[in-house]
Design a protein around this motif. Sequence first.
Motif, mmCIF file in Angstrom:
data_model
loop_
_atom_site.group_PDB
_atom_site.id
_atom_site.type_symbol
_atom_site.label_atom_id
_atom_site.label_comp_id
_atom_site.label_asym_id
_atom_site.label_seq_id
_atom_site.Cartn_x
_atom_site.Cartn_y
_atom_site.Cartn_z
ATOM 1 N N ILE A 1 0.824 -1.204 0.000
ATOM 2 C CA ILE A 1 0.000 0.000 0.000
ATOM 3 C C ILE A 1 0.862 1.260 0.000
ATOM 4 C CG2 ILE A 1 -2.013 -1.096 1.060
ATOM 5 C CD1 ILE A 1 -1.227 0.169 3.698
ATOM 6 N N PRO B 1 -1.340 -4.588 -3.057
ATOM 7 C CA PRO B 1 -1.801 -5.575 -2.061
ATOM 8 C C PRO B 1 -2.068 -6.904 -2.757
ATOM 9 C CG PRO B 1 -3.195 -3.601 -2.062
ATOM 10 C CD PRO B 1 -2.315 -3.513 -3.257
ATOM 11 N N PHE C 1 -3.371 -4.498 12.546
ATOM 12 C CA PHE C 1 -3.001 -3.114 12.787
ATOM 13 C C PHE C 1 -2.924 -2.767 14.278
ATOM 14 C CE2 PHE C 1 -4.983 -3.554 8.719
ATOM 15 C CZ PHE C 1 -4.202 -2.787 7.878
ATOM 16 N N TRP D 1 -19.202 0.238 12.533
ATOM 17 C CA TRP D 1 -20.604 0.031 12.168
ATOM 18 C C TRP D 1 -20.878 -1.399 11.726
ATOM 19 C CZ3 TRP D 1 -17.440 3.875 10.204
ATOM 20 C CH2 TRP D 1 -16.740 3.525 9.051
ATOM 21 N N MET D 2 -19.885 -2.265 11.831
ATOM 22 C CA MET D 2 -20.105 -3.649 11.451
ATOM 23 C C MET D 2 -19.988 -4.549 12.677
ATOM 24 S SD MET D 2 -18.218 -4.446 7.880
ATOM 25 C CE MET D 2 -18.537 -3.520 6.384
ATOM 26 N N PHE E 1 -14.670 -9.242 6.375
ATOM 27 C CA PHE E 1 -14.500 -8.078 5.489
ATOM 28 C C PHE E 1 -13.570 -8.362 4.304
ATOM 29 C CE2 PHE E 1 -12.220 -4.182 4.273
ATOM 30 C CZ PHE E 1 -13.285 -3.417 3.842
ATOM 31 N N VAL F 1 -14.686 -8.097 0.241
ATOM 32 C CA VAL F 1 -14.122 -7.278 -0.838
ATOM 33 C C VAL F 1 -13.527 -8.162 -1.932
ATOM 34 C CG1 VAL F 1 -13.682 -5.323 0.682
ATOM 35 C CG2 VAL F 1 -11.841 -6.925 0.205
ATOM 36 N N ARG G 1 -6.945 5.481 8.745
ATOM 37 C CA ARG G 1 -6.431 4.149 9.092
ATOM 38 C C ARG G 1 -7.398 3.054 8.635
ATOM 39 N NH1 ARG G 1 -5.269 5.342 15.314
ATOM 40 N NH2 ARG G 1 -7.387 6.059 14.996
ATOM 41 N N LEU G 2 -8.698 3.377 8.639
ATOM 42 C CA LEU G 2 -9.677 2.393 8.157
ATOM 43 C C LEU G 2 -9.584 2.239 6.640
ATOM 44 C CD1 LEU G 2 -12.856 3.144 10.316
ATOM 45 C CD2 LEU G 2 -11.100 1.399 10.629
ATOM 46 N N GLU H 1 -6.883 2.738 4.906
ATOM 47 C CA GLU H 1 -5.638 1.991 4.693
ATOM 48 C C GLU H 1 -5.882 0.485 4.899
ATOM 49 O OE1 GLU H 1 -2.092 2.990 7.237
ATOM 50 O OE2 GLU H 1 -1.763 4.239 5.473
ATOM 51 N N MET H 2 -6.623 0.154 5.941
ATOM 52 C CA MET H 2 -6.946 -1.246 6.220
ATOM 53 C C MET H 2 -7.681 -1.863 5.022
ATOM 54 S SD MET H 2 -9.658 -3.353 7.009
ATOM 55 C CE MET H 2 -10.961 -2.212 7.532
ATOM 56 N N ALA H 3 -8.726 -1.159 4.566
ATOM 57 C CA ALA H 3 -9.509 -1.685 3.449
ATOM 58 C C ALA H 3 -8.625 -1.874 2.210
ATOM 59 C CB ALA H 3 -10.666 -0.742 3.135
ATOM 60 N N HIS H 4 -7.791 -0.871 1.974
ATOM 61 C CA HIS H 4 -6.865 -0.922 0.845
ATOM 62 C C HIS H 4 -5.944 -2.141 0.959
ATOM 63 C CE1 HIS H 4 -3.811 1.516 -1.767
ATOM 64 N NE2 HIS H 4 -4.339 0.508 -2.403
ATOM 65 N N SER H 5 -5.458 -2.405 2.165
ATOM 66 C CA SER H 5 -4.521 -3.514 2.348
ATOM 67 C C SER H 5 -5.193 -4.869 2.089
ATOM 68 C CB SER H 5 -3.902 -3.490 3.744
ATOM 69 O OG SER H 5 -4.774 -4.102 4.673
ATOM 70 N N PHE H 6 -6.513 -4.924 2.245
ATOM 71 C CA PHE H 6 -7.218 -6.171 1.929
ATOM 72 C C PHE H 6 -7.620 -6.219 0.458
ATOM 73 C CE2 PHE H 6 -7.703 -6.620 6.532
ATOM 74 C CZ PHE H 6 -7.456 -7.969 6.669
ATOM 75 N N GLY H 7 -7.117 -5.251 -0.309
ATOM 76 C CA GLY H 7 -7.375 -5.266 -1.743
ATOM 77 C C GLY H 7 -8.730 -4.711 -2.133
ATOM 78 N N ALA H 8 -9.371 -3.921 -1.245
ATOM 79 C CA ALA H 8 -10.691 -3.366 -1.557
ATOM 80 C C ALA H 8 -10.594 -2.390 -2.727
ATOM 81 C CB ALA H 8 -11.270 -2.666 -0.331
ATOM 82 N N ARG I 1 -18.355 2.153 -0.355
ATOM 83 C CA ARG I 1 -19.556 1.508 0.191
ATOM 84 C C ARG I 1 -19.378 1.115 1.663
ATOM 85 N NH1 ARG I 1 -19.963 -4.122 -2.205
ATOM 86 N NH2 ARG I 1 -18.202 -4.216 -0.796
ATOM 87 N N ASP I 2 -18.211 0.546 1.991
ATOM 88 C CA ASP I 2 -18.063 -0.040 3.322
ATOM 89 C C ASP I 2 -17.364 0.855 4.340
ATOM 90 O OD1 ASP I 2 -19.387 -2.401 2.767
ATOM 91 O OD2 ASP I 2 -17.597 -3.356 1.937
ATOM 92 N N VAL I 3 -16.651 1.884 3.855
ATOM 93 C CA VAL I 3 -15.944 2.750 4.803
ATOM 94 C C VAL I 3 -16.423 4.195 4.712
ATOM 95 C CG1 VAL I 3 -13.711 3.523 5.658
ATOM 96 C CG2 VAL I 3 -13.912 1.244 4.624
ATOM 97 N N PRO J 1 -20.614 4.769 5.320
ATOM 98 C CA PRO J 1 -21.072 4.645 6.709
ATOM 99 C C PRO J 1 -20.386 5.623 7.656
ATOM 100 C CG PRO J 1 -19.962 2.625 5.976
ATOM 101 C CD PRO J 1 -20.104 3.490 4.788
ATOM 102 N N ALA J 2 -19.112 5.925 7.416
ATOM 103 C CA ALA J 2 -18.428 6.877 8.297
ATOM 104 C C ALA J 2 -19.016 8.274 8.132
ATOM 105 C CB ALA J 2 -16.928 6.897 8.002
#
Lengths: 265, 252
Positions: free
Chosen positions: A62, A80, A88, A96-97, A105, A109, B151-152, B154-161, B168-170, B173-174
Motif C-alpha cells: 500500500i 496488495p 493493525f 458500524w459492522m 471483510f 471485498v 487508518r480504516l 488503509e486497512m480496506a486498501h490492504s485487503f485489496g478493496a 460503500r463499506d468505509v 457509513p463513516a
Amino acid sequence: MTETQAPAISISNLTKFYGSPKGRRMKALENVTLTVGRGEFVSIIGPSGCGKTTMLKMVGGILGWDEGSIEVLGKPVTGPGPERATVFQSFALLPWMTVIDNVSFGLKVRGMAKPERYAVARKLLASVGLADFETSYPRQLSGGMQQRVGLARALAVSPQLLLMDEPFSAIDAQTRLILQTDLLDIWSKTDLSVLFITHAMDEAVFLSDKVVIMGARPGHVTDIIDVDLPRPRTEETRRDPRFVELTGFVWDRLRGMIQQDERAA
Amino acid sequence: MGWLSSLAYRNGPFLLSLAALALLWEVVGRSIDLITLPPLSAVLAAFYDLWASGAVTAPLLDSTLALLYGLVLSLALGSLIGIGMGLSRFVDVALGPYVKAGLSAPMIAFVPVFLMIFGIGPATRIATVVAFSVFIVATNAATAMRASDPRLIEMAHSFGASRWAIFRDVRLPAGAPYFLAGLRLGVARGVKGLINGEVLIAIIGLGGLVKKYGTVFSMDQLYAVILLIVVYAAIAVGLVSAVSRLLVAEEK
Ligand SMILES: Nc1ncnc2c1ncn2[C@@H]1O[C@H](COP(=O)(O)OP(=O)(O)OP(=O)(O)O)[C@@H](O)[C@H]1O
Ligand SMILES: [Mg+2]
C-alpha cells in the motif's frame, strides 16, 4: 532458485524517501536488506521513527518505494495481494459492522458470498476464542478481544504471510502475554510466515525466530539476531536464562542508539 | 400513556414557556386594541375556520409537493457534487468556490429569475427549494467523504478493496451522520426558501396566502397562516431528524 523455494519475503537494498511540505525529501529508509523464510517468525524492533511501519506498508503493497526491491514468495510486490494480510496497531475495525462482518471483510471485498464468508469467519472466531461474540459490535469488546477480531480478520483470507504492526502495543501488559502465546499457538498450527513489529524487547525475543534491530535517520538494519530458544515457547521460556540474556542483548543495542540520539538532539 | 408522560417530562420546560407565551399573547392582544396584534384565541379561531373551510388544503399540498421534489433533487445533485468534492481535489478546487458562494448568497434574489424562466408553476418553486438547499447538502456531503479515519481506509486498501468497496463499506457509513445533518439543514433552508419565494411571487402556496391576507390587513388569518408555516417547518425538520436518528441507530 525455483519459485517454490523462494523466501516468504525478500527485501533488498530498499530505500524510501518521503516528500516534506517544504519540498525537501526526507530519507526514511536506506539500503535495507532483509529476508523472512517460509514459515519463519521475524520481529523488527527499533526506535520510534526508524521506518518500521513504512517498511511494513511497502511489503503490504500500500506504499511505494524509491530504490531496491521487495519480493513476496518470489514475486515482485506491485500492490496488495491475497497472500498477505495485515494486523493493525489501532485494530482498524469498522465500528458500524458486527464482529462477524468485520472478520469476513477481507472475503467480502474479494467477492465471496455471505453464507460462505460467514462460514469461514465462524471457524476463525472459534479459533481466537470469540465464538460467542458474532453479533457484538467492536466497541462492546475489550482491547484484547478487539485485536483477536483483527487477527481473525487477517487469518480469514488464508494468507501465507501475516504482517503485524505493533499489534499488542495498545493492550494491557497481562492480556498481552496471553495474546502472545495464543498467537504462537495459532501460528504453529499453520505454515504462516510472520513479520512482526514491536517496541517490546521481551515480546520480540519470545515470539521470534529472528529479531531484526533497526536504527534511525535514516532507517537501516543494524543487527539480525537468531533466537535459539526451543519451541514451543511457554511461560517457562520467559524464565529461561537464555531468554533473559537475549532480551538483555537487544536492550543493550537499542539503549546505545537511543542514548546517542538523545545526545545528538 | 407512559410515553406521553415521559415526553411531557422531558419537554416540560418547553411546554411551560409555550404556555406562558400563549398567555402573554392573549392578555396583550385583549388589553391593547391593536389591529396588528389580535389575541391568540382569535387567531386560533381563524386557524380553525381556514382549516375547516379547506382554504389552506390546496396551498399546503402545493407547497409540500414542491418541497418534496426540490429536496429530492437537492439531495441527488448536492450529494453528487459533494461526494465529488470530497473525493477529488480537482473537483473540490473547480466547484468549491461556487458552493461556498451559494451557501451564503441571498438566494431569494434568484426567485424573479426563476419566475422568468419557469413561469408561475411548480418548476419555479422547485427551483427555489433547490437553490436554497443544494449547497448545504453538497457541503455536508463533501465533509462526509473526508470524515473517514484514514487508518480504516488503509486497512480496506490492504485487503485489496476496490475504490467502490471502500466507498460503500468505509466512506459512506463513516460519513452518514454528516449526510443526514446536511439533509436536515437542507430541509430547514428549503422550507424557508419556498415560503420566501411564495411570498414574493404572491399568488401561490402558503406564502401566497401570507401575501393575500397581509395586503388586506386580515390579521387573524395572517397570523393563522404564519402559525401554520412555523408548525409546518418544525414538523418537516422534526421528521427528517427522526428518520436520521433511526438510520444512524440502525447502523450503530
Ligand atoms: N506519510 C508520511 N509523510 C512524510 N513523512 C512520513 C510519513 N510517514 C512517516 N513519515 C516519517 O518517516 C519516518 C518513519 O516513520 P514510520 O512511521 O515508518 O516509523 P516507525 O518506525 O513505524 O515509528 P513508530 O515506532 O513510532 O511507529 C518518520 O520520521 C516519520 O515522521
Ligand atoms: Mg510505526
